[in-house]
Write an enzyme that holds these catalytic residues in place. Structure first.
Site, short mmCIF file in Angstrom:
data_model
loop_
_atom_site.label_atom_id
_atom_site.label_comp_id
_atom_site.label_asym_id
_atom_site.label_seq_id
_atom_site.Cartn_x
_atom_site.Cartn_y
_atom_site.Cartn_z
N LYS A 54 0.85 -1.20 0.00
CA LYS A 54 0.00 0.00 0.00
C LYS A 54 0.88 1.25 0.00
CE LYS A 54 -3.70 -2.53 2.26
NZ LYS A 54 -4.26 -3.06 3.52
N GLN A 98 -4.23 -1.75 9.76
CA GLN A 98 -4.29 -3.09 9.18
C GLN A 98 -4.93 -4.08 10.14
OE1 GLN A 98 -3.44 -3.75 5.98
NE2 GLN A 98 -3.87 -5.91 6.13
N ASP A 121 -11.00 2.84 4.54
CA ASP A 121 -11.29 1.40 4.62
C ASP A 121 -12.79 1.15 4.61
OD1 ASP A 121 -9.48 -0.70 4.68
OD2 ASP A 121 -8.80 -0.24 6.71
#
Ligand code: GUN
Length: 297
Positions: A54, A98, A121
């Site tokens: 990412k 994460q 997200d």
């Protein structure tokens, strides 16, 4: 029937090129550089690899990124303090923590603490709620958005199709079932969600025009569970032992690829299917977050 493979890498690359062009335009016309913070707690090797990719993609597209790596013993209070700082930081438009986090940290508490306008997200309850009611002003989680985009760009007609989603997770199963049943472009499907407690699971899967496997079990979907010519989207990423490889392991999806390939009409491989789309959609969400913050979207 032998399935045609969907090249997720190539489709994601088209989106990455579009995103790079948009980042250059925002810089040139508005002096705006979209910025993403990715936070990794602990040393799970798979998570570390995802976070690195990412971060690298941000650099490739000309975006600002901050990679924050914290030890596995980090407390929830410490992580919340970092999120509070990132929420206030003007050069950060997207924040991603994460998953999974170590067990002393509640993911619910963390996702709820992220500014919903920076929640690229799409895991904040407000954004999940917006997806549920079909309000397009929120952020759609990246993997479900990637699945929808992949179907659209491959010319698969989702409208009116029977989509069966295997799995009901917060990251994939639940949101993908919501977005594909919305009254919207690349949606309007009849969606059935099946999970570990479903009766007649194989029979329901066999009735799918589009089967989305997100159950987290290596090679769970067998050819008997797939209708001839169906579209099969494999969201699984499972590490299995393979002594013939240098590392002693390899990645497989939730679909028994070799068998299902003989039955499906279209099939995503693992790796190289949904995975690259997730990162591409994360970049798209971050660019959109930056534009929204500056009244450009
Ligand atoms: N772990 C696996 N997929 C994801 C994702 O899309 N976002 C985050 N934050 N963690 C993940």
């Amino acid at each position: 029937m032998t399935a045609k493979l969907i090249d997720g890498k190539q489709i994601a690359e088209q989106i990455n090129v579009e995103n790079a062009v948009e980042v250059a335009r925002l810089k040139q016309q508005h002096g705006l550089t979209p910025g993403l913070a990715v936070v990794l707690v602990g040393d799970n090797p798979a998570s570390a690899a995802y976070v690195s990719s990412k971060d690298k993609m941000c650099a490739r597209l000309g975006m600002h990124s901050e990679k924050i790596t914290l030890p596995a013993i980090t407390t929830q209070t410490e992580l919340l303090a970092i999120i509070a700082r990132l929420n206030q930081q003007d050069n950060i438009h997207g924040i991603l923590v994460q998953s999974p986090t170590p067990k002393q940290i509640s993911e619910e508490a963390i996702f709820a603490a992220i500014d919903p306008g920076k929640d690229v997200d799409g895991f904040h309850p407000l954004n999940i709620g917006k997806v549920a009611i079909g309000d397009p002003s929120g952020f759609v989680p990246c993997t479900p958005a990637g699945v929808q985009e992949l179907l659209g760009r491959c010319g698969v007609v989702v409208e009116g199709a029977h989509v069966v989603v295997l799995g009901r997770s917060r990251i994939v199963g639940r949101p993908v079932s919501l977005i594909l049943s919305q009254k919207a472009r690349n949606a309007n499907a009849t969606v059935t969600v099946v999970h570990s407690k479903s009766k007649n699971l194989a029979e329901i899967c066999r009735s799918a025009d589009i089967l989305i496997a997100a159950i987290g079990v290596a090679r769970f979907v067998k050819s008997e569970m797939v209708r001839d010519g169906a579209v099969v989207i494999d969201v699984g990423i499972n590490r299995v032992e393979d002594k013939t490889t240098e590392k002693g392991c390899r990645l497989v999806g939730d679909v028994d690829f070799d068998a299902v390939k003989q039955k499906a009409g279209l099939l995503t491989p693992v790796p190289g299917g949904v995975g690259p789309m997730t990162i591409a959609m994360l970049m798209s969400n971050t660019i959109r977050a930056a534009k929204m913050r500056h009244g450009l979207a």
